[in-house]
Each structure stands twice: as C-alpha cells, then as structure tokens.
Scaffold this motif. Structure first.
Motif, short mmCIF file in Angstrom:
data_model
loop_
_atom_site.label_atom_id
_atom_site.label_comp_id
_atom_site.label_asym_id
_atom_site.label_seq_id
_atom_site.Cartn_x
_atom_site.Cartn_y
_atom_site.Cartn_z
N VAL A 293 87.71 -24.10 -46.79
CA VAL A 293 86.86 -24.11 -47.98
C VAL A 293 87.65 -23.50 -49.13
N CYS A 296 86.03 -21.30 -54.20
CA CYS A 296 84.91 -20.36 -54.21
C CYS A 296 85.16 -19.23 -55.21
N ILE A 330 77.12 -30.33 -45.51
CA ILE A 330 76.39 -29.88 -46.70
C ILE A 330 75.27 -28.92 -46.33
N MET A 333 76.68 -25.55 -45.51
CA MET A 333 77.10 -24.90 -46.75
C MET A 333 75.92 -24.26 -47.46
N PHE A 340 77.04 -21.27 -55.17
CA PHE A 340 77.90 -22.34 -55.68
C PHE A 340 77.03 -23.41 -56.31
N PRO A 342 75.63 -26.85 -56.34
CA PRO A 342 75.47 -27.93 -55.36
C PRO A 342 75.74 -29.31 -55.94
N VAL A 345 80.44 -30.63 -55.19
CA VAL A 345 81.03 -30.37 -53.88
C VAL A 345 81.76 -31.62 -53.40
N HIS A 357 82.49 -34.79 -55.53
CA HIS A 357 81.72 -34.10 -56.57
C HIS A 357 80.22 -34.36 -56.39
N SER A 358 79.79 -34.22 -55.14
CA SER A 358 78.38 -34.37 -54.74
C SER A 358 77.83 -35.78 -54.90
N VAL A 381 86.46 -28.64 -47.60
CA VAL A 381 85.37 -28.57 -48.57
C VAL A 381 85.92 -27.95 -49.85
N LEU A 383 85.08 -26.71 -53.78
CA LEU A 383 84.10 -26.35 -54.80
C LEU A 383 84.83 -26.15 -56.13
#
Length: 410
Positions: A293, A296, A330, A333, A340, A342, A345, A357-358, A381, A383
């Motif tokens: 990850v 963050c 997801i 997470m 973060f 949402p 991601v 990017h989600s 993952v 962010l």
C-alpha cells in the motif's frame, strides 16, 4: 562461504543459517515429546552475547516467556537458547513456571554457563504440562556443533504444524570487516503478530550493545514479523530473540555509528525473509500473498491497511479460488481504520490494473485468474494522500486449514 565480492554489498548467503555468523553452535534431538521427530533444540554462543527480544502481545504470557524475560533483565546477555516443541507450557500455572525455570537450570548445568544466560522457548499445545524427565534427558543428549547439520537439527526440532524448516542468512561489511546475521524460525498457524504462534531466532557476530540491539529489533519487527498474518489469532508463547556475540570484530555499533544503517538493513533483510517464509507456510496454504500500500499519510497507515487486506478472509479465499474480485480489497481497505479519499484508489493484481482512481476498468479475467494461481501473488494499492508506504504478507485460506486445526491435538 564467502560470497561478498565488494565490501559495499549486502548479500544473501546461499544455504545460510543461524550458524553462518562466527562463534555459534546448534543442535537438536528427539527427547520423546513427539512420537518420532526431533523436539528439543539449542543455540549456543561461544561467549556471552548482547541480546534483544520482542514478545507476544497476548495477555496470557506462557511460562517460557516469563523465564526468558527474567534472564535478559539480569545482565542483558544470553549465551544459550533452549527450545522445545510439542508442548507450549502455557496456562500451566505455578507448576508450568517451575518447569520453565528447571529447563533453564538444567541447560545451564549441562553446558557450564550461568542460569541467567539461558533463554527458554516452547511451542505446541496450550494447557498441557511438560514431561520434565524427558526434557532433562534430552538436554543431556544435546551435542551442539558448528556444522550445517547442527543448524538443520535445530530447525527441525522447533517445528509444530510447519511443513518446512525456515532459515536464512545475510552478510555485509561494517568497519571493513564482514558482519553476518543468520536466522531460524517456526510458525504456520495462529499467526497474527504482535507476535503470534511464531518463534524467531537471529544470531549475528556484530559487535553491538544490548540497548542498541533492542532498539534495532523493535524497529525492524514492526516492519517484518509484525506485518505477517495467517489467520488473525495471536498466541501465548511467541517471541523473537537476537544474540550478537561481537566475534566479527567491528567497532561497537549504536545509532551514532556511521554505518548503523547497514546493520539495520542486515537485520531487516534477515527478519523479512524469515517472516515471508512463515507466511508462505501457513497451515494448508498454497500461495504467498504480498500486499503493498502506498500513497498514505504515514507509513503506519500504510502498514495497517496492508495488514488488514492480507488478513481478510474474503481476500484470502478469493486468492485461493483465483477470483479477481477487487471489491474484497476495497472492503478491507474501508475497515482498516485509516483515513483516505475513497474516490481516488487504484488497485493492481500483479501488473494488471483492476481499479483506476476508484473507477472500474476492463481487464482480462483470464489473465488475472492465471496470475492468482501463481505461488506468489502481489496486490498493489495506490492512494493519493501522501508518501507513506507499507507491506504485509500472508497466505490464502484453504480447505486444509480447517482440516489441520480441527484435529490439532489428534
């Protein structure tokens, strides 16, 4: 075996072990605690060594941990570690504590060293008493040697449901002299450190104070042993112990030494390799899972998120079934406890982006399925919160895990 070609290099030693550093012996015997396999082992330093340890966070601290803590508190030195499998000597009351101290005393007498220089470790079934007659007879049978067979005998003696022994060693140069660290470990189930049903033993010939070694181990443990999970359970017995006997001859290491970071990296690589071997050998496991990850707010957030994902039963079963269900990642997470956005991601299974990017993206299910069938699976993952990064390791959850743990005492 000399494997370093340049003094600036940090290298893994082929077939390395706890005996790769200078000044150590090891051995293991069948004392009769198990039916046929070796069940009692020892690591012995030629001289009293600086030491450090980290312990389970389970409120039930087994008797061996209490004895080891007592030993280290007296002089911050160790010369021997005695370990038995088959019986954890945990939740065994006054008798269990007396047995652990007797195990320490018998070892000190057998090898002519002070009692407080002996650490004690046990692993196996909780709530059963040690057979001290067999333990004492076994201690007298131990004949530690500096040869490879001694390390192999020790590694075998400490196993429970493990399917393979676990070992590694690395070397570097500090102050112009070769410094080596080697390790052995056991652990297969009930793995969810801060610490778990896991024993880790690291030897090094580095010259370092016990206080500096403790500082190094505590930091490295948070990035390695504490970042593995198999089943979310934390045991009563487990610890990691490091002995440093100074036989390499470098100048005394501490945080102010110009090559301090070299030692940290040496200890980290040794610990990380052992941690990954434990995760790979999870009870019934068929795959090692690594979760990275990044992006963050802090490294701690990233480590927490990575460990939550790799510890998710739904993620673990998806990997076992080779199902590229990124929704499970997801979901893990979202409950990890970190903050973060949402809406930003990105998730990758190996090199394949499955969420960008989600936003869901088209990807080849066949490619992801084939990837998830590999022995080692990496989930990334990303962010957009900061520069914090963290990694955790675990394994898939299989039918065999239930079989093994449904008959653990049988």
């Amino acid at each position: 075996m000399e494997i370093i070609k340049e003094k600036s290099e940090l290298k893994k030693i082929i077939n390395g072990s706890i005996l790769s550093p200078l000044g150590y012996k090891a051995g293991g015997v069948h004392a009769g605690l198990r039916y046929t396999k070796k069940d009692l082992g020892i690591i012995l330093s030629e001289v009293p060594a600086s030491c450090a340890a980290v312990y389970t966070k389970n409120i039930f601290n087994a008797a061996p941990l209490q004895v080891t803590k007592n030993s280290i508190s007296i002089e911050k030195k160790l010369q021997a570690i005695i370990v038995n499998s088959a019986c954890a000597n945990a939740c065994t009351g006054k008798r269990g504590l007396e047995d652990a101290y007797e195990m320490r005393s018998s070892t000190s007498k057998a090898f002519g060293i002070s009692e407080h220089l002996v650490a004690v470790a046990s692993t196996g079934v909780i709530g059963e008493f040690l057979d001290m007659q067999k333990i004492k007879q076994g201690i007298n049978l131990l004949n530690p040697v500096a040869e490879t067979c001694g390390a192999a005998d020790f590694e075998t003696a400490i196993l429970t449901t493990d399917t393979v022994t676990k070992n590694t060693a690395y070397s570097t140069y500090i102050d112009g002299v070769k410094v080596t660290a080697g390790g052995a470990a056991k652990g297969s189930g009930m793995i969810h450190p801060n610490m778990a049903t896991m024993l880790g033993f690291v030897t090094t010939d580095a010259n370092i104070s016990s206080d500096a070694l403790q500082s190094a181990l505590s930091m490295v443990t948070n990035q390695t042993f504490n970042q593995i999970t198999v089943d979310g359970d934390t045991s009563t017995n487990d610890m990691v112990i490091v002995m440093a006997n100074g036989q390499a001859g470098n100048k005394v290491l501490d945080e102010n030494h110009p090559e301090w970071q070299k030692f940290i990296e040496l200890l980290k690589l040794t610990s990380e390799e052992l941690a990954k071997q434990i995760a790979r050998d999870g009870e019934g496991a068929t795959r090692l899972i690594e979760v990275n990850v990044s992006g963050c707010r802090t490294n701690e957030d990233a480590q927490m998120a990575a460990k939550t994902i790799v510890g998710s039963n739904l993620v673990k079963t998806a990997v076992f079934g080779a199902d590229g269900n990124w929704g499970r990642v997801i979901a893990a997470m979202g409950r990890s406890g970190i903050t973060f956005n949402p809406e930003d991601v990105t998730i990758c299974f190996g090199e394949t982006v499955v969420l960008n990017h989600s936003e869901p993206v088209s990807f080849s299910e066949e490619t992801v399925t084939d990837y998830l069938k590999k022995d080692s699976v990496v989930i990334n993952v990303l962010l957009e919160e900061g520069k914090g990064a963290g990694t955790a390791w675990g394994c898939d959850l299989t039918y065999d895990y239930v079989k093994i743990n449904g008959s653990y005492r049988s």
